[in-house]
Design an enzyme around this catalytic site. Structure first.
Site, mmCIF file in Angstrom:
data_model
loop_
_atom_site.group_PDB
_atom_site.id
_atom_site.type_symbol
_atom_site.label_atom_id
_atom_site.label_comp_id
_atom_site.label_asym_id
_atom_site.label_seq_id
_atom_site.Cartn_x
_atom_site.Cartn_y
_atom_site.Cartn_z
ATOM 1 N N SER A 101 -48.047 51.734 61.379
ATOM 2 C CA SER A 101 -47.718 52.915 63.015
ATOM 3 C C SER A 101 -47.432 52.753 63.874
ATOM 4 O O SER A 101 -48.107 52.350 64.581
ATOM 5 C CB SER A 101 -48.616 54.308 62.513
ATOM 6 N N SER A 102 -46.549 52.881 64.514
ATOM 7 C CA SER A 102 -46.458 53.533 65.331
ATOM 8 C C SER A 102 -46.962 53.751 65.981
ATOM 9 O O SER A 102 -46.995 53.321 67.570
ATOM 10 C CB SER A 102 -44.302 53.711 65.678
ATOM 11 N N CYS A 103 -47.464 54.372 66.292
ATOM 12 C CA CYS A 103 -48.444 55.245 66.774
ATOM 13 C C CYS A 103 -49.868 53.987 67.618
ATOM 14 O O CYS A 103 -50.203 54.363 68.811
ATOM 15 C CB CYS A 103 -49.437 56.606 66.533
ATOM 16 N N TYR A 135 -56.456 57.512 65.016
ATOM 17 C CA TYR A 135 -55.811 56.821 63.608
ATOM 18 C C TYR A 135 -54.924 55.335 64.696
ATOM 19 O O TYR A 135 -55.118 53.758 63.817
ATOM 20 C CB TYR A 135 -54.754 57.905 63.143
ATOM 21 N N LYS A 163 -55.601 51.639 62.882
ATOM 22 C CA LYS A 163 -54.607 50.821 63.068
ATOM 23 C C LYS A 163 -54.654 49.631 63.946
ATOM 24 O O LYS A 163 -54.045 48.006 63.230
ATOM 25 C CB LYS A 163 -53.688 51.069 62.835
ATOM 26 N N THR A 188 -42.120 53.322 61.303
ATOM 27 C CA THR A 188 -42.151 54.068 62.540
ATOM 28 C C THR A 188 -41.937 54.919 61.724
ATOM 29 O O THR A 188 -42.953 55.273 60.656
ATOM 30 C CB THR A 188 -40.263 54.388 62.968
ATOM 31 N N ASN A 189 -42.161 56.853 61.771
ATOM 32 C CA ASN A 189 -42.318 57.829 61.294
ATOM 33 C C ASN A 189 -41.388 58.125 59.956
ATOM 34 O O ASN A 189 -40.392 57.555 59.927
ATOM 35 C CB ASN A 189 -41.835 59.182 62.090
ATOM 36 N N LEU A 190 -42.276 57.812 59.056
ATOM 37 C CA LEU A 190 -41.377 57.559 57.396
ATOM 38 C C LEU A 190 -41.273 59.006 56.299
ATOM 39 O O LEU A 190 -42.590 60.101 57.273
ATOM 40 C CB LEU A 190 -42.737 57.381 56.889
ATOM 41 N N HIS A 239 -46.703 65.441 58.410
ATOM 42 C CA HIS A 239 -45.476 65.306 59.199
ATOM 43 C C HIS A 239 -44.803 66.346 59.857
ATOM 44 O O HIS A 239 -44.702 67.167 59.074
ATOM 45 C CB HIS A 239 -45.687 64.131 59.654
ATOM 46 N N TRP A 242 -43.337 73.850 66.718
ATOM 47 C CA TRP A 242 -44.470 73.042 68.412
ATOM 48 C C TRP A 242 -43.851 72.706 68.940
ATOM 49 O O TRP A 242 -42.472 71.895 68.773
ATOM 50 C CB TRP A 242 -45.618 72.640 66.816
ATOM 51 N N ASP A 247 -46.446 68.409 72.032
ATOM 52 C CA ASP A 247 -45.494 67.669 72.165
ATOM 53 C C ASP A 247 -45.456 66.656 71.671
ATOM 54 O O ASP A 247 -44.749 66.232 70.972
ATOM 55 C CB ASP A 247 -44.513 67.829 73.212
#
Length: 318
Positions: free
Chosen positions: A109-111, A138, A142, A166-168, A181, A204, A271
């Site tokens: 994951s990009s995180c 998480y 990873k 990235t976000n999938l 998500h 949010w 955020d």
């Protein structure tokens, strides 16, 4: 070119990403795909994984299995997000190494990148600064998976590679508001509000963070690209290289769903990372590029949501 009869085990084949990879491989003529549900094999259990790999004898393993969720889930269940993801990937990576699996593709994951890393995010930025606190559990799991694959690649010269999407989003996504998500959560919120006299939708944060989104079928194509080619490095970003603000995402989804009510931003909620744009130049240089544009992908996802709406519990129509 990979033999179309090669036995390929897709861990997490029932999930959004795993099922997209399965569909892509089937469409390309791969005829020996293997999957196992969590009831059949508990990937957190090392002995169960060892027995399954020893019995099944896959030639290639694609690890699309993970415990996933958004900010809320990561905040509420930090131990599970760290421990269970490490158990899943460690068991699969170790079993693959010990049984001489020829290729292992690890999905992250990009995180994994630092919260305030320069943009766009390059693979070289890994472990250069602090992580985003809302999903560090998480991310840490990873990162350990990426490093395990790199270690095996360096020490034993095996074809273990990590892809960081990235976000999938896409068909077969999770639309549970407690664990989903941002993009599928917005689809559901706008849909429910539309059917509640176009009630206001509360979202949010401030709406100012920027995010990049990749349609899951494009991610599957990237995995198959990695399967069919020997990639020269251990880590690759997979994304579009394009982003937008969360406010822009919300208005795009609102338009596609057909909701005409108000959007209210609850800036008392976090955020997350200000921006997460992927540098995808390494994958582009090798010949892979995304095909599905964001509005097209959201429309496909919303259509799938509508077709399967009876499967989603607690749709809130007043």
């Amino acid at each position: 070119m990979t033999n179309k009869a090669a036995k390929i085990y897709i861990a997490g084949h029932n999930g959004m990403v795993g099922s997209a990879i399965w569909r892509n491989l089937e469409a390309k003529g791969y005829s020996n795909l293997v999957g196992a549900s969590s009831k059949e094999v508990d990937l957190r259990n090392q002995q169960a994984v060892n027995d399954f790999i020893a019995t099944t004898k896959p030639e290639i393993i694609i690890d699309a299995a993970a415990k996933v969720g958004g900010i809320l889930a990561n905040n509420d269940f930090p131990y599970q997000f760290l421990m269970e993801n490490m158990q899943i990937q460690n068991n699969l990576i170790d079993a693959a190494h010990r049984t001489d699996v020829s290729k292992f593709i690890f999905l992250g994951s990009s995180c994994i990148y630092p919260k305030l890393a320069p943009q766009p995010l390059k693979e070289d930025y890994l472990l250069t600064d602090s992580l985003e606190p809302t999903n560090e559990w998480y991310a840490l799991a990873k990162i350990s998976g990426v490093k395990l694959c790199q270690a095996i690649r360096n020490q034993f010269q095996k074809d273990f590679v990590s892809l960081m999407p990235t976000n999938l989003y896409g068909t077969h996504d999770n639309f549970d508001l407690k664990s989903s998500h941002v993009l599928p959560a917005m689809i559901r919120k706008f849909h429910e509000a539309k059917h509640n006299q176009n009630a206001a939708v509360v979202l949010w944060g401030s709406g100012t963070p920027m995010r990049e989104f990749l349609f899951v079928d494009d991610m599957a194509a990237a995995v198959v690209f990695a399967l069919e080619n020997k990639l020269p490095d251990y880590l690759y970003n997979v994304g579009t290289g394009e982003d937008l603000t969360i406010k822009e995402l919300a208005t795009t989804i609102q338009k596609i769903v057909g909701h005409t009510g108000e959007i209210v931003w609850d800036d008392s909620k976090p955020d997350g990372t200000p921006r997460k744009l992927m540098d995808v130049s390494k994958m582009h240089a090798l010949g892979w590029k995304h095909q599905v544009q964001l509005e097209q992908g959201i429309q496909k996802t919303y259509n799938w949501f509508l077709e399967n709406i009876d499967n989603f519990k607690q749709i809130d129509y007043k």
